[in-house]
Scaffold this active site. Structure first.
Site, PDB file in Angstrom:
ATOM      1  N   ARG A  36       0.679  -1.293  -0.192  1.00  0.00           N
ATOM      2  CA  ARG A  36       0.132   0.108  -0.067  1.00  0.00           C
ATOM      3  C   ARG A  36       0.871   1.489   0.141  1.00  0.00           C
ATOM      4  NH1 ARG A  36      -2.465  -0.589   6.450  1.00  0.00           N
ATOM      5  NH2 ARG A  36      -0.671  -0.315   7.299  1.00  0.00           N
ATOM      6  N   LYS A  40       7.597   3.220  -1.348  1.00  0.00           N
ATOM      7  CA  LYS A  40       8.271   1.985  -1.112  1.00  0.00           C
ATOM      8  C   LYS A  40       8.449   1.265  -2.286  1.00  0.00           C
ATOM      9  CE  LYS A  40       7.590   1.352   3.904  1.00  0.00           C
ATOM     10  NZ  LYS A  40       6.679   0.898   4.975  1.00  0.00           N
ATOM     11  N   VAL A  63      -4.762  -5.381   1.638  1.00  0.00           N
ATOM     12  CA  VAL A  63      -5.244  -6.719   1.995  1.00  0.00           C
ATOM     13  C   VAL A  63      -6.533  -6.516   2.675  1.00  0.00           C
ATOM     14  CG1 VAL A  63      -3.230  -7.860   2.092  1.00  0.00           C
ATOM     15  CG2 VAL A  63      -4.024  -6.984   4.349  1.00  0.00           C
ATOM     16  N   ALA A  82       2.550 -11.924   3.191  1.00  0.00           N
ATOM     17  CA  ALA A  82       3.824 -11.268   4.448  1.00  0.00           C
ATOM     18  C   ALA A  82       3.183 -10.015   4.960  1.00  0.00           C
ATOM     19  CB  ALA A  82       5.114 -11.167   3.612  1.00  0.00           C
ATOM     20  N   LYS A  86       2.515  -5.461  12.651  1.00  0.00           N
ATOM     21  CA  LYS A  86       3.259  -6.101  13.570  1.00  0.00           C
ATOM     22  C   LYS A  86       3.898  -5.547  14.707  1.00  0.00           C
ATOM     23  CE  LYS A  86       5.044  -7.789   9.980  1.00  0.00           C
ATOM     24  NZ  LYS A  86       5.926  -8.478   8.864  1.00  0.00           N
ATOM     25  N   LYS A 128       4.569 -15.198  18.299  1.00  0.00           N
ATOM     26  CA  LYS A 128       3.922 -14.287  19.415  1.00  0.00           C
ATOM     27  C   LYS A 128       2.464 -14.876  19.176  1.00  0.00           C
ATOM     28  CE  LYS A 128       6.684 -10.369  19.528  1.00  0.00           C
ATOM     29  NZ  LYS A 128       7.777 -11.028  18.928  1.00  0.00           N
ATOM     30  N   LYS A 140      -2.827 -12.826  14.944  1.00  0.00           N
ATOM     31  CA  LYS A 140      -1.963 -13.968  13.928  1.00  0.00           C
ATOM     32  C   LYS A 140      -2.534 -15.407  14.435  1.00  0.00           C
ATOM     33  CE  LYS A 140       0.556 -13.016  11.479  1.00  0.00           C
ATOM     34  NZ  LYS A 140       0.428 -12.624   9.929  1.00  0.00           N
ATOM     35  N   VAL A 169      13.178 -11.695  12.834  1.00  0.00           N
ATOM     36  CA  VAL A 169      14.049 -11.623  11.548  1.00  0.00           C
ATOM     37  C   VAL A 169      15.149 -10.647  11.921  1.00  0.00           C
ATOM     38  CG1 VAL A 169      14.528 -11.344   9.328  1.00  0.00           C
ATOM     39  CG2 VAL A 169      12.204 -12.292  10.060  1.00  0.00           C
ATOM     40  N   ARG A 173      13.308  -4.395   9.388  1.00  0.00           N
ATOM     41  CA  ARG A 173      13.194  -3.376   9.722  1.00  0.00           C
ATOM     42  C   ARG A 173      12.552  -3.389  11.219  1.00  0.00           C
ATOM     43  NH1 ARG A 173      10.488  -1.640   5.065  1.00  0.00           N
ATOM     44  NH2 ARG A 173       8.401  -2.088   6.030  1.00  0.00           N
TER      45      ARG A 173
END
Length: 307
Positions: A36, A40, A63, A82, A86, A128, A140, A169, A173
């Site tokens: 969106r 980026k 989404v 993905a 979060k 989580k 999630k 990860v 970011r």
């Protein structure tokens, strides 16, 4: 094997690496970047060599928007989901915004994939979601349930849904490693840590991408794939990066756990173990799951096992 991919949240850290992997290591003909944020997308396109541009499609969308999603999912073989809200503290502050993206968005992916005859859908989850204590983890968990149950809906359409669940990860970011490196660049001599005992599961972006590709190959529908990855103490990570920095303890933030889990004791009765990963099988046996066979050797884990 598959020609056409759509990646939601594709301008994120994982999404960019996954697209790079597809371009360099597969014969995928069309890869749709669905996200969106136009800035980026603009930056991402400029960072990809021009020789790959004819295989890419950049599609602005959210989404949450079913009609826009259905427009993007045309002749798509594989969806890698993905996109997510979060950041734990933001989810606690704006809970229903997180619900709209992580839960409503998941249902929109399922609806679209079934309507458009997508062959495989794999959704990225998080540690989580295992015994959640924060809203992000709870959304999630719901998302995971939606994708597992979607295999009941596919019937003769042969669309299959599975999940990959892993931890933080490294270097992505907003990750703790990025935060620490930012403090170093700014010339700060202090690392902020919420608790001396806090641990987190860690995986590199490259390992995450390879595990998703592996799961896409192995999946038959309804599985939650969990890689065997290390759990590290945040304090030790800080000391490795800069042993002479001062450590300031700030206290656990709203919605944080001291230690995460990837597989709970309740999951143990449905969990099988492979050499490098686990599979949590669906609790409600899917009609298409009865004759599942995996080429690699596996064993059932003991009752009350947790990871």
């Amino acid at each position: 094997k598959y020609s056409n991919y759509l990646i939601t949240g594709a301008t994120g850290s994982f999404g960019q690496k996954f697209v790079d992997f597809l371009l360099k290591n597969t014969t995928a003909k069309r890869i749709i970047i669905f996200s969106r944020d136009e800035q980026k997308q603009f930056n991402m396109k400029n960072n990809i060599p021009e020789k790959y541009h004819d295989r890419l499609r950049f599609f602005i969308g959210d989404v949450r928007d079913l009609s826009r999603l259905e427009m993007a999912v045309d002749n798509i073989d594989v969806i890698v989901h993905a996109a997510a809200m979060k950041i734990v503290t933001i989810a606690e502050y704006d809970p229903f915004e997180c619900v709209k993206t992580n839960i409503n968005g998941a249902q929109n992916i399922v609806t679209t994939a079934l309507n458009k005859g997508v062959k495989k859908v794999i959704a990225l989850s998080t540690d989580k979601a295992c015994n959640p204590v924060n809203l992000y983890g709870a959304t999630k968990l719901v998302s995971d349930k939606i994708f597992v149950a979607a295999n009941h809906l596919s019937g003769n359409k042969f669309t299959r849904f599975s999940i990959v669940r892993y931890g933080n990860v490294l270097g992505s970011r907003g990750s703790v490693l990025e935060v620490f490196n930012k403090l170093k660049k700014e010339g700060k001599k202090v690392f902020l840590i919420t608790d001396r005992e806090m641990t987190r599961f860690s995986i590199t972006i490259e390992e995450g991408v390879k595990f998703v590709m592996k799961s896409l190959q192995v999946m038959q529908g309804g599985e939650i794939f969990v890689p065997k990855i290390p759990s590290i103490k945040i304090l030790e990570l800080a000391n490795v990066l800069e042993p002479n920095f001062e450590i300031k303890i700030t206290g656990i933030r709203p919605g944080e756990k001291l230690h995460e889990k990837l597989i709970s004791k309740n999951d143990s009765r449905n969990t099988i173990e492979f050499k490098d990963y686990f599979i949590i099988k669906p609790e409600i046996i899917l009609s298409n799951y009865k004759n599942k066979k995996y080429s690699e050797k596996f064993k059932s884990v003991p009752m009350n096992f947790e990871y």
